[in-house]
Design a protein around this motif. Structure first.
Motif, short mmCIF file in Angstrom:
data_model
loop_
_atom_site.label_atom_id
_atom_site.label_comp_id
_atom_site.label_asym_id
_atom_site.label_seq_id
_atom_site.Cartn_x
_atom_site.Cartn_y
_atom_site.Cartn_z
N TYR A 143 -7.77 9.13 8.62
CA TYR A 143 -7.41 7.73 8.83
C TYR A 143 -6.50 7.21 7.73
O TYR A 143 -5.45 6.62 7.98
N TYR A 144 -6.89 7.45 6.46
CA TYR A 144 -6.10 6.94 5.35
C TYR A 144 -4.80 7.70 5.15
O TYR A 144 -3.81 7.16 4.67
N LYS A 145 -4.81 8.95 5.56
CA LYS A 145 -3.55 9.70 5.51
C LYS A 145 -2.57 9.10 6.52
O LYS A 145 -1.39 8.92 6.24
N SER A 146 -3.07 8.74 7.72
CA SER A 146 -2.23 8.10 8.74
C SER A 146 -1.78 6.72 8.28
O SER A 146 -0.65 6.31 8.51
N LEU A 147 -2.71 6.01 7.62
CA LEU A 147 -2.38 4.68 7.12
C LEU A 147 -1.24 4.74 6.12
O LEU A 147 -0.37 3.89 6.08
N PHE A 148 -1.22 5.80 5.30
CA PHE A 148 -0.17 5.98 4.31
C PHE A 148 1.14 6.38 4.98
O PHE A 148 2.20 5.79 4.73
N GLU A 149 1.07 7.37 5.87
CA GLU A 149 2.29 7.91 6.45
C GLU A 149 2.92 6.97 7.49
O GLU A 149 4.13 6.85 7.58
N GLU A 150 2.09 6.33 8.32
CA GLU A 150 2.61 5.55 9.44
C GLU A 150 2.77 4.06 9.14
O GLU A 150 3.17 3.29 10.00
N ASN A 151 2.45 3.64 7.94
CA ASN A 151 2.56 2.23 7.58
C ASN A 151 4.01 1.76 7.70
O ASN A 151 4.92 2.41 7.18
N PRO A 152 4.28 0.62 8.39
CA PRO A 152 5.66 0.13 8.51
C PRO A 152 6.24 -0.37 7.19
O PRO A 152 7.45 -0.48 7.05
N ASP A 153 5.36 -0.69 6.24
CA ASP A 153 5.83 -1.06 4.91
C ASP A 153 5.99 0.19 4.06
O ASP A 153 5.22 1.16 4.18
N ALA A 154 7.00 0.16 3.19
CA ALA A 154 7.21 1.30 2.29
C ALA A 154 6.08 1.36 1.27
O ALA A 154 5.78 0.36 0.61
N ILE A 155 5.45 2.57 1.12
CA ILE A 155 4.38 2.79 0.13
C ILE A 155 4.85 3.89 -0.80
O ILE A 155 5.22 4.99 -0.36
N ILE A 156 4.87 3.57 -2.10
CA ILE A 156 5.43 4.50 -3.09
C ILE A 156 4.44 4.64 -4.24
O ILE A 156 3.78 3.68 -4.63
N ILE A 157 4.39 5.86 -4.78
CA ILE A 157 3.61 6.09 -6.01
C ILE A 157 4.60 6.44 -7.11
O ILE A 157 5.44 7.33 -6.95
N PHE A 158 4.51 5.66 -8.22
CA PHE A 158 5.35 5.90 -9.38
C PHE A 158 4.51 6.50 -10.50
O PHE A 158 3.31 6.20 -10.63
N ASP A 159 5.19 7.34 -11.29
CA ASP A 159 4.49 7.79 -12.50
C ASP A 159 4.59 6.70 -13.55
O ASP A 159 5.17 5.64 -13.32
N LEU A 160 4.02 6.99 -14.73
CA LEU A 160 3.96 5.95 -15.76
C LEU A 160 5.33 5.62 -16.34
O LEU A 160 5.49 4.60 -17.02
#
Length: 716
Positions: free
Chosen positions: A44-61
């Motif tokens: 579910y959360y993998k789909s939420l991350f991949e299919e989300n219409p808003d851009a979701i990004i992880i940045f390093d420090l």
């Protein structure tokens, strides 16, 4: 790649931890099923991350892209293009310091939310809303979890809305039109324009109830229309009403209002225009049209309306009424010996004495010249006789003017509805016949219409036969009265006036035969003859080398509506070769009352190139509506107004008003009946530059006009 895999795993791990916590808190009683739920929520959360219409990004420090979902492609980039690149390269310089500050806050453990502007791959600016969430693993921050929502269109819509609101607010605040919003019967918004019209400040108007400023008699109309709009019985509505200014003066508004929603509730929005001056002008002009300028009595046009109304009412209620028609005996002698000024004073005094002989329901009118009529509603012969006797008695007392005693007696004719006629024309005609019968019996008496008077009708039939012969035998001629430019004192045109040269009686004035010609329809061929003759004589003058002048020809209402006038004019111009610019047709105001019937003919005449003027302006029904719609070139101010100038204030005001109105409507003005130098000075002072009258010349025969004016223009 190992590092990217680590970060993806870390992201999934964070998500799974959150999921686990939610599952534990929500499903304490289902611990035995944790393994299955864990697997489901991981997907579910993998789909939420991949299919989300808003851009979701992880940045390093350090602010570099570690991983992103596919929603970043809306900005033109693939995920691979972003990995290991710092976010600073995508931020506009103006926002970089602020964005960096928010990122540092997240790195330090505090979630933040803000808006900024970035550049997409095509170089276009995009407005975004950013949420930064620190990523904790075992109480240590490993990176920043960022959610980006594209708000470009939203911001644009907001800006457009603010801009539109500012623009329309500026329009409303600076408008000369009054604008208001009313809710629950009270004003909740007013613009400065309405404040200026009403004399109140905005603060004073806000909160006022409708009844506080509406003229009491118009309040039911206002409330009715408000209710209709609130009940959706009508859409936008336009009407007039009266309001009370702060200084308690009454003004008239023209309102256009409709229903709206204001602050979440139904309201009425309206615009108002102050039409007080327009209404007063229309009232004045209408009064001028329906009342005699000298006595202020109703004129023949108002008499016609009232008499027709009385006919309808009497038929419905089976009532009788009487029409009294009177003429002052030998009044012409007073004008000729003592002047028009004394004659006018006599007429005003007679009007006052007549008022003392009737009650409020009766209608006295000055029918024309020294003729008066009295309409006696719901009256039999007995009351008509009593009123006639009172008139004779009242007028038997001498009038004193300029140390002279004058005796003015009346000849009175009476027609009773329905015995003596059932229409306006018949009753007027029969009362007139009875009046002439009274005059023939020695004057100073009254007579009822009777069948014997039909002998006079026979005389008129004889006159009609003679008129027909006159047409056949070319007994008519045109006289010309010069029209003068008051600034240069030179003639620019002339009015053609028909005269009957009877082989035995000599020249017969038009007043003797024109009414009969109108009644019998002979005015139509007479009018056609006048047009052709005026064109022929004008072109002869031009061919003789005289400077061109414009000749105006009178057109009767019957000729205008019952003949092929346009074809007649075209034919006359074509046959004579006269330039249409040198022909002017004078119509009466009665023609212009029927706008729809007359506008087609007038437009056709305008197309030909013929000029159009309104003769005797101010004596008929002067509607601003027809003046605006019809192709009129010139107004001719009736001589009855000019006679009083410049010594009578009321006449001065009326003449000045007509001139101003004509100039505003881009029309020329000609003053008729000019007889004194003082009148010329007054007219020039008011901007009227054209006139005709006995001061310049009486109507002249063709030879006299040619000798005195046409040759003079050539210096001969």
């Amino acid at each position: 790649m190992e590092e990217i895999t680590l970060w993806v795993g870390l992201a999934i791990e964070i998500a799974l931890i959150i999921v686990t916590m939610l599952i534990i808190s929500s499903h304490l009683r289902n611990i035995s099923k944790n393994k299955t739920n864990f697997q489901l929520n991981e997907q579910y959360y993998k789909s939420l991350f991949e299919e989300n219409p808003d851009a979701i990004i992880i940045f390093d420090l350090d602010g570099k892209f570690v991983v992103a979902n596919k929603a970043v492609t809306i900005y033109g980039y693939s995920v691979e293009e972003l990995i290991d690149k710092p976010f600073a390269g995508f931020i506009l310089p103006k926002d970089l310091e602020r964005v960096t500050g928010h990122f540092i806050e997240a790195v330090e453990g505090r979630a933040t939310n803000y808006e900024c502007t970035i550049l997409d791959k095509e170089g276009f600016q995009r407005e975004i809303s950013v949420t930064n969430i620190p990523i904790f693993v075992n109480s240590q921050i490993y990176g920043v979890y960022t959610i980006i929502k594209d708000i470009t269109e939203h911001k644009k819509a907001q800006n457009d809305l603010v801009e539109a609101e500012a623009k329309y607010r500026s329009l409303i605040e600076n408008s000369l039109v009054g604008v208001y919003i009313m809710q629950d019967g009270k004003l909740v918004y007013v613009n400065p324009g309405l404040c200026e019209m009403s004399g109140y400040t905005c603060e004073e108007l806000i909160g006022l109830n409708v009844a506080d400023f509406i003229y009491p008699e118009d309040l039911p109309l206002i409330n009715e229309n408000i209710l209709k709009r609130f009940n959706n019985e009508t859409g936008a509505i336009k009407y007039e009403y009266r309001a009370i200014r702060k200084d308690q003066s009454v003004i008239t508004f023209e309102l256009y209002g409709s229903k709206i929603v204001y602050h979440g509730r139904d309201a009425i929005i309206g615009t108002v225009i102050d039409i007080t001056e327009r209404k007063n002008t229309e009232k004045m002009i209408k009064h001028m049209a329906y009342h005699d300028q000298l006595t202020d009595l109703p004129n023949r046009y108002l008499l016609r309306e009232k008499l027709n109304e009385t006919i309808t009412d009497s038929k419905q209620n089976n009532f009788n009424f009487a029409l009294v028609f009177l003429d002052l005996d030998r009044f012409k002698a007073i004008n000729d010996t003592m002047g028009h000024e004394v004659g006018d004073q006599v007429l005003m005094e007679i009007a006052e004495r007549l008022k003392a002989c009737v009650n409020d329901k009766d209608i006295i009118s000055r029918y024309g010249g020294d003729e008066f009529s009295i309409l006696l509603p719901d009256s039999e012969e007995q009351r008509a006789s009593k009123v006639a006797q009172q008139i004779i008695a009242k007028l038997s007392y001498p009038l004193t003017f300029q140390h002279h005693e004058l005796m003015v007696t009346p000849s009175i004719g009476i027609a009773v509805f329905p015995t003596h006629g059932e229409s306006f024309d018949t009753l007027i005609k029969n009362a007139d016949l009875a009046m002439y019968h009274a005059k023939s019996l020695g004057r100073n008496n009254f007579q009822f219409f009777n069948k014997e008077l039909n002998k006079k009708a026979q005389h008129e039939l004889d006159m009609e036969v003679n008129l027909r012969k006159a047409l056949e035998q070319n007994q008519f001629v045109l006289f010309y009265q010069p029209q003068v430019n008051l600034e240069t004192n030179e003639i620019y045109g002339a009015e053609a006036l028909i005269r009957w040269t009877h082989p035995e009686k000599g020249i017969i004035p038009p007043a003797t035969f024109i009414p009969l010609a109108e009644e019998t329809g002979l005015i139509i061929p007479m009018g056609e003859w006048a047009i052709r003759t005026a064109c022929q004589e004008n072109i002869k003058w031009q061919e003789a080398g005289y400077s061109p002048v414009t000749i105006s020809v009178n057109i009767s209402a019957k000729q205008f509506f019952q003949s092929n006038l346009v074809e007649i004019v075209e034919s006359a111009l074509r046959e004579t070769g006269l330039n249409p610019n040198y022909l002017e047709l004078e119509i009466t105001e009665s023609i212009t009352m029927d706008v729809e019937r007359s506008i087609t003919t007038l437009l056709e005449l305008q197309r030909i190139g013929v000029k159009i003027s309104i003769d005797d302006f101010g004596t008929g029904y002067s509607s601003l509506n027809y003046l605006k719609r019809l192709p009129i070139d010139k107004l001719k101010i009736d001589q009855s107004f000019i006679q009083e100038c410049p010594h009578d204030i009321n006449s001065n005001t009326l003449v000045r008003t007509i001139i101003i109105m004509a100039h505003l409507l881009r029309m020329k003005v000609v003053a008729e009946g000019v007889e004194t130098v003082e009148q010329v000075s007054f007219l020039l002072g008011q901007g009227c530059k054209e006139a005709q009258g006995y001061l310049f010349s009486k109507p002249l025969s063709v030879s006299e006009f040619e000798t005195k004016y046409m040759r003079k223009r050539l210096g001969k």
